[in-house]
Design an enzyme around this catalytic site. Structure first.
Site, mmCIF file in Angstrom:
data_model
loop_
_atom_site.group_PDB
_atom_site.id
_atom_site.type_symbol
_atom_site.label_atom_id
_atom_site.label_comp_id
_atom_site.label_asym_id
_atom_site.label_seq_id
_atom_site.Cartn_x
_atom_site.Cartn_y
_atom_site.Cartn_z
ATOM 1 N N GLY A 613 3.656 -0.571 4.770
ATOM 2 C CA GLY A 613 3.675 -0.821 3.826
ATOM 3 C C GLY A 613 4.159 -2.506 3.736
ATOM 4 C CB VAL A 620 7.873 0.161 3.682
ATOM 5 C CG1 VAL A 620 8.354 1.185 2.643
ATOM 6 C CG2 VAL A 620 8.813 -1.043 2.459
ATOM 7 C CG ASP A 731 8.541 -3.120 -12.708
ATOM 8 O OD1 ASP A 731 7.387 -2.972 -13.203
ATOM 9 O OD2 ASP A 731 8.640 -3.128 -11.648
#
Ligand code: ACK
Length: 923
Positions: A613, A620, A731
């Site tokens: 990703g 990643v 978050d």
């Protein structure tokens, strides 16, 4: 139910679908289409409906009722007999008779029967009717056809009902929302603006969303009743409503009335009044009565007046007083002779202290009055409803006084009438208020640059000053004396002598000199004061300078000392055994923080396998890590893309410095970092199932409630650990939870907190995850564990709805507004009430009212241990209903590990609950 033939198009026209009239169970004739070519192979029989106009619908539902013959009940049909048919549709703008082209139809679904019948059933006249509903999006043309494809079944279509859904006309928050056709997709919301009902006006644009199921969602804004109206109707007599507001009609305030319906204000009873500034809710009132007990004390030419407040304030609190005065000169001989008395308006020089009108207090000093004069003072009490102009006797009280003797007032102007080398001739006017017979004048003068003065006295209003120096400026002051004593000196007047005979006025500063410097003593005292004042000022400044420098140095030292403490002592603070998170940004050197909390990994130990990703800072990847003396583990590797700035490097590594401080099974574990070679890397444990939101969307509807609660429990446990460490995540969202192969959920992404802290505008940028963030954090950046709890509630909603987007496709502004107005996300489909209640608790407006993570964890643990409050999963109901009713957690647990087939066996062996299963031994 058509009386004649339907005449739908069939292909082939013979031998396929046929229109047949039959009797239903109640012996009522109905029309059906039937086909039953079960003995011939390769059947392909089509039946097409007439053209159906879609009338604005975007998604239509097709409900088909049919009966189907059980193939097993037909001897010798193996292989050719089918038990399904296919449903198709084709969008078209016009009704084209006889048109049928199989390839132009799009398949909706293969429809199978829940119930089939045998010949025996038919004999018994039991019709095993199947009802199936399918939905399809039809947005491209004016209408569509449906088609039924038979591939060799024995079917009778008994009814086909085609419909679409609307959100019905409704009134919400005083706004009318029209009957609205739902959107094209199962998750689409249609935004609808409402219009205010009669006699109401918009408070805030009324809006609602029409959901795919025909339910209205998320009302925001609304209207308010106009003045004179409330939700029940018009205000009745004796009531009023002055403006549009949430409140209804109110009773007329005291001393007022309304005779007609729909009053916006009430009229005052006779004798009562309302001031222009009075709100309609205020009682009508009256002017006050007169002030009481007015007393006067005369002091020479001033008078002190004092009184008490009126007995009746008129029902108001805005009481004030004003004064009027009239003077009468004392009768002198001439006036006595003529028998008259002179009545004069008061001179405007009279001073009222603190003021003449608008007085709040009950005490006034009137000064600068004439001596030996008769005055009458009238004090009036006033309030907001007193009439303008002079007051009636009802509101006033008066007192008469006579002033005493007083010194004369000032001489106001002095002129030089003749100037020579050594003399100055002066003249002046009598003071405005001599207050008696002037006995003499005194002239004081001095050379402008000298400090000593001289004095001369005269009976007349002029004087000749001799013995002066030529071409020199002199300053003059004049005062008058009566039997009452001297008046005040005039302001300074400057004149200069000349060299010959002509008059030369050097300057005239009457009244403009701030302090006339008179007399030697005065001047020297002033000088002394000035000098010492400057000295003191210098001293104070010096002292302030020295003290502030010392303070600054001391302060610097303290800061330095504390910085040293932070830098060289252990960063982990232990308070009664609780580990507290340390913000890596408190380190001056980010590399020091990273090496304090993260292990440096030799890049040769990492074997990168593939990209999984894109992160905020770069790719990643997944791969393997083999550290010396340890077994190989799968890892995720985040890298920092080339060309980064210093700040990006710091932000990238800060996540590792934060993560490295945590050690908990529900927090993503940091393996280490690579900082000694490029690219920089952060290596964490590998989570096979990636992020939770995508994972749930991929497995929609596949988990039991207990499995979902298990995931939520893990997240709550991780969050409790973070909150115990005083770390606020900011978050928390399903996208930032990672899932491993055992369905263990771990909190990740420790990046956002920094971004927000660094950027004071951040709350207003698009970076803030509005849908997940508590209102106080959005409004004034109050990020706390309680705001993390709010986000946790949203994560609960995401999990139970299998990754649905919170607030669907509403825009951020509408979300903020809806939350502000008290709207909260509804329970997702099949969500147990207890879980939705827990979400609502997390979304309490008052953050002190929200549960703590510890309480959330306890609650979820209780649910998992004793899931009686949760609905029994369907599979358990069908496998073992009695277990389900009493203790279904065993079945549930077996199902969650894919071993539900053993439920019955275990139950037969006496193991029907998790409790007694624990007693099971190897034997
Ligand atoms: O949804 P995903 O597959 O899970 O896509 C994102 C992507 O990298 C960008 O963040 C995945 N990801 C991040 N950390 C990990 C990890 N430790 N294990 C597995 N996948 C990860 C994330």
């Amino acid at each position: 139910t058509v009386p004649g033939e339907l005449k739908w198009a069939a292909s082939p026209s013979e031998g396929g679908w046929e229109e047949v009239s039959i009797m239903d169970e109640k012996n009522i004739p109905i029309r059906t289409y039937q086909v039953c070519n079960v003995l011939q192979p390769n059947q392909n029989n089509w039946l097409r409906t007439d053209w159906i106009p879609r009338s604005g619908a975007q998604r239509v539902y097709v409900e088909v009722k049919f009966t189907l013959r059980d193939c097993n009940s037909l001897p010798g049909v193996t292989g050719t007999c089918k038990e399904t048919f296919n449903l198709y549709y084709h969008e078209s703008n016009e009704d084209r008779e006889n048109f049928i082209k199989e390839s132009s139809f799009i398949k909706v679904d293969t429809v199978a029967a829940d119930e089939s019948f045998t010949q025996v059933d038919v004999g018994d006249r039991i019709m095993k009717l199947n009802t199936e509903v399918r939905d399809v999006k039809v947005t491209n043309r004016k209408g569509f056809y449906l088609a039924f494809q038979d591939v060799g079944a024995c079917i009778a279509l008994v009814s086909v009902r085609v419909f679409y859904k609307t959100c019905p006309l409704t009134i919400r928050n005083l706004a009318t929302f029209p009957d609205t056709v739902t959107g094209a997709d199962t998750s689409s919301l249609v935004e609808v603006r409402g219009s205010c009902v009669d006699q109401s006006e918009e408070r805030e644009e009324p809006k609602m969303y029409c959901g795919a199921d025909g339910e209205w969602l998320v009302p925001i804004g609304g209207c308010l009743c106009n003045a004179g109206y409330e939700e029940k109707g018009t205000c009745s007599a004796g009531f009023y409503k002055s403006g549009s507001s949430d409140a209804g009609c109110s009773k007329c305030p005291p001393h007022s009335y309304s005779l007609r319906e729909g009053a916006t204000v009430c009229d005052c009873h006779s004798g009562y009044f309302r001031a222009d500034s009075d709100p309609p809710s205020m009682a009508c009132s009256q002017p006050p009565s007169a002030p009481q007990q007015l007393i006067s004390v005369v002091n020479e030419t001033s008078v002190l007046l004092e009184w008490s407040p009126p007995r009746w304030l008129g029902g108001r609190s805005d009481l004030s007083y004003s004064l009027e005065n009239r003077s009468t000169s004392q009768p002198d001989a001439q006036h006595v002779a003529s028998g008259s008395q002179l009545c004069q308006p008061c001179s405007s020089d009279v001073l009222f202290s603190p003021d003449q009108t608008g007085l709040r207090g009950t005490r006034v000093v009137v000064s600068e009055l004439r001596a030996h004069t008769h005055y009458t003072f009238i004090v009036q009490a006033r309030n907001g409803v007193s009439q303008g102009g002079s007051a009636g006797a009802a509101q006033t009280v008066s007192v008469s006084v006579t002033t005493n003797q007083a010194a004369p007032s000032r001489v106001s102007s002095v002129q030089a009438t003749d100037v020579t080398r050594h003399t100055l001739s002066l003249s002046w006017q009598q003071p405005d208020q001599p207050n008696g017979v002037i006995l003499e004048y005194e002239v004081k003068f001095y050379e402008k640059r000298e400090r000593s003065y001289r004095i001369m006295r005269t009976f007349s209003r002029n004087a000749e000053i001799t013995g002066l120096n030529p071409l020199t400026v002199y300053v003059f002051h004049v005062r008058a004396r009566t039997a009452a004593g001297y008046g005040e000196f005039s302001t300074p007047f400057e004149f200069a002598t000349n060299s010959g005979t002509q008059i030369s006025t050097v300057a005239c500063f009457a009244g403009s000199h701030p302090f006339p410097l008179i007399g030697e003593g005065v001047n020297s005292a002033f000088l002394l004061l000035s000098v010492s004042g400057v000295g003191i000022l210098l001293l104070i400044s010096a002292a302030v300078l020295i003290i502030s420098r010392r303070y600054a140095r001391a302060h610097k030292r303290t800061r330095h000392t504390s910085r040293r403490t932070f830098t060289f002592e252990n960063f982990t603070i232990i308070i009664t055994g609780v580990k507290i998170y340390v913000d890596p940004f408190t380190y001056e050197d980010p590399d020091q923080a990273i090496h304090e909390f993260a292990k440096e990994i030799d890049v040769s130990c990492i074997h990168i396998e593939r990209v999984i990703g894109m992160g905020e800072f770069g790719e990643v990847c997944s791969g393997r890590l083999r550290l010396h003396g340890k077994r190989e583990v799968y890892v995720a590797i985040k890298s920092l893309k080339a060309g980064y700035s210093d700040k990006q490097r710091r932000d990238f590594l800060s996540e590792a410095s934060i993560m490295g401080q945590f050690d908990h099974p529900n927090i993503i574990r940091l393996e280490g970092v690579v900082t000694r070679c490029k690219p920089l890397m952060i290596v964490t444990e590998y989570m096979e199932n990636g992020s939770l939101d995508a994972f749930l969307r991929k497995h929609d509807g596949q988990f039991t409630v207990i499995q979902l609660v298990g995931m939520l429990r893990g997240i709550a446990s991780g969050m409790k650990y973070l909150s115990d460490m005083s770390y606020v995540h900011r978050d928390l969202a399903a996208r930032n939870i990672l899932v491993n192969s055992n369905l263990v959920c771990k909190v990740s992404d420790f990046g956002l907190s920094r971004v927000l802290e660094d950027d004071p505008e951040a709350a207003y940028t698009t970076r803030i995850p509005i849908r997940w963030t508590a209102p106080e954090a959005i409004a004034y950046r109050k990020f706390t564990t309680a705001s993390d709890v709010w986000s946790y509630g949203i994560v609960m909603w995401e999990v139970i709805s299998y990754g649905e987007r919170p607030y669907w496709d509403m825009n951020n502004q509408d979300v903020i507004k809806a939350i502000e107005e008290g709207y909260r996300l509804p329970a997702p489909m099949d969500c147990p009430v207890v879980l939705h209640q827990l979400m609502l608790d997390c979304w309490e407006r008052d953050r002190a009212e929200r549960p703590t993570f510890s309480q959330i964890l306890n609650m979820l643990d209780k649910l998992i241990r004793n899931p009686g409050t949760l609905p029994c999963p369907e599979v358990c109901v069908s496998v073992l209903p009695e277990v389900c009713v009493s203790k279904w957690s065993l079945c549930e647990w077996l199902q969650s590990i894919g071993l539900e087939r053993y439920t019955e066996t275990l139950a037969a062996g006496g193991y029907s609950s998790l409790d007694n299963l624990l007693a099971l031994t190897h034997q």
